[in-house]
Design an enzyme around this catalytic site. Structure first.
Site, PDB file in Angstrom:
ATOM      1  N   THR A  16      41.236  26.205  28.828  1.00 57.17           N
ATOM      2  CA  THR A  16      41.390  24.757  28.643  1.00 57.17           C
ATOM      3  C   THR A  16      42.744  24.426  28.026  1.00 57.17           C
ATOM      4  O   THR A  16      43.343  23.401  28.358  1.00 57.17           O
ATOM      5  CB  THR A  16      40.247  24.158  27.783  1.00 57.17           C
ATOM      6  N   HIS A 111      33.933  35.695  39.653  1.00 57.90           N
ATOM      7  CA  HIS A 111      33.828  34.603  40.620  1.00 57.90           C
ATOM      8  C   HIS A 111      35.004  34.560  41.594  1.00 57.90           C
ATOM      9  O   HIS A 111      35.268  33.532  42.215  1.00 57.90           O
ATOM     10  CB  HIS A 111      33.688  33.260  39.887  1.00 57.90           C
ATOM     11  N   CYS A 122      37.030  37.893  59.517  1.00 56.29           N
ATOM     12  CA  CYS A 122      37.607  39.249  59.512  1.00 56.29           C
ATOM     13  C   CYS A 122      37.944  39.717  58.095  1.00 56.29           C
ATOM     14  O   CYS A 122      38.377  40.841  57.903  1.00 56.29           O
ATOM     15  CB  CYS A 122      38.849  39.307  60.401  1.00 56.29           C
ATOM     16  N   CYS A 147      42.633  36.071  63.198  1.00 54.08           N
ATOM     17  CA  CYS A 147      41.523  36.014  64.162  1.00 54.08           C
ATOM     18  C   CYS A 147      41.073  34.594  64.483  1.00 54.08           C
ATOM     19  O   CYS A 147      40.177  34.411  65.305  1.00 54.08           O
ATOM     20  CB  CYS A 147      40.336  36.828  63.641  1.00 54.08           C
ATOM     21  N   SER A 186      29.890  29.575  27.529  1.00 52.19           N
ATOM     22  CA  SER A 186      28.640  29.081  26.939  1.00 52.19           C
ATOM     23  C   SER A 186      27.529  30.121  27.064  1.00 52.19           C
ATOM     24  O   SER A 186      26.467  29.964  26.481  1.00 52.19           O
ATOM     25  CB  SER A 186      28.218  27.791  27.642  1.00 52.19           C
TER      26      SER A 186
END
Ligand SMILES: [Zn+2]
Length: 241
Positions: A16, A111, A122, A147, A186
């Site tokens: 932050t 993540h 691909c 692709c 958190s």
């Protein structure tokens, strides 16, 4: 004596100070806005070109790629440079630990990363900056150059599985470390929350640095409520011993 292995689990709170808001936490921006959440939900993204067009526009406006690491990110890199074995497990997709100087292979991104794109067909990867340049040049939904498949941010969208290899490594580190520091999270989202429990179960010294109470505060050896930008550098200097 060998220096202890330090695991640092970081959440939105560490970034932050770099100007990046919390998008995905339980109270994150996306959770509060169902329309915005669709832009980062795999099923909608894959099924609707209009969602993809809006998603690319959101990525273009989101200046996260311009964010700079802050004092907390730099303090983690400094700890590594001091010779203490450090592993970072992060819920963030901003890449700021690596930009702050931590060796890239020592950072596990639960993540994924917003700094790269990946082809859904691909699995070719490339820089997000290149894809955004194509959007700026007029492509609504730039396809994979290899692709022709649908490109997406290399972040884990809602409705997508976390990378099992990254998850396995995070679990192994949580079991093996002697010190586990959870900072700016958190601790309400899995798997990050569960890793804290695993580390404590395996005898790690647990330190929690977060402005708000977390479900794991009672199990912690130390809870720090002070602002991360000042508290983390001080805490990590102590560990340099
Ligand atoms: Zn492709």
């Amino acid at each position: 004596m060998n220096k202890p292995l330090v695991a640092i689990l970081s959440g939105a709170g560490i970034s932050t100070d770099s100007g990046i808001p919390d998008y995905r936490g339980p109270n994150g921006l996306w959770r509060k806005d169902p329309e915005a959440e669709k832009l980062v939900t795999y099923e909608y993204y894959m099924g609707d070109p209009e969602i993809r067009r809006r998603s690319w526009q959101m990525r273009l406006k989101n200046r996260a790629l311009l964010a700079e690491p802050n004092a907390a990110h730099r303090a983690v890199a400094e700890l590594e440079r001091s010779g203490v074995p450090v592993r970072v497990i992060t819920q963030n997709v901003d890449g700021l630990h690596q930009l702050g100087g931590v060796t890239a292979r020592k950072v596990l991104e639960l993540h994924g990363t917003a700094r790269q794109v990946v082809c859904t067909q691909c699995h070719a990867r490339g820089p997000m900056a290149d894809a955004l340049a194509r959007v700026e040049a007029g492509e609504d939904d730039p396809p994979c150059l290899e692709c022709g498949g649908i490109l997406k941010s290399a972040t884990v969208m809602f409705g997508e599985r976390l990378d099992p290899v990254v998850l396995g490594d995070a679990l192994a580190i949580s079991k093996a470390c002697q010190v586990f520091i959870a900072v700016g999270s958190s601790l309400q989202v899995q798997p990050a929350a569960g890793l804290v429990g695993v580390a404590a179960d395996h005898g790690a010294r647990l330190i929690i640095v977060n402005a708000e109470p977390t479900p794991y505060d009672e199990r912690a050896d130390e809870v720090v409520r002070e602002p991360i930008g000042a508290a983390l550098p001080e805490l990590l200097r102590r560990l340099q011993g």
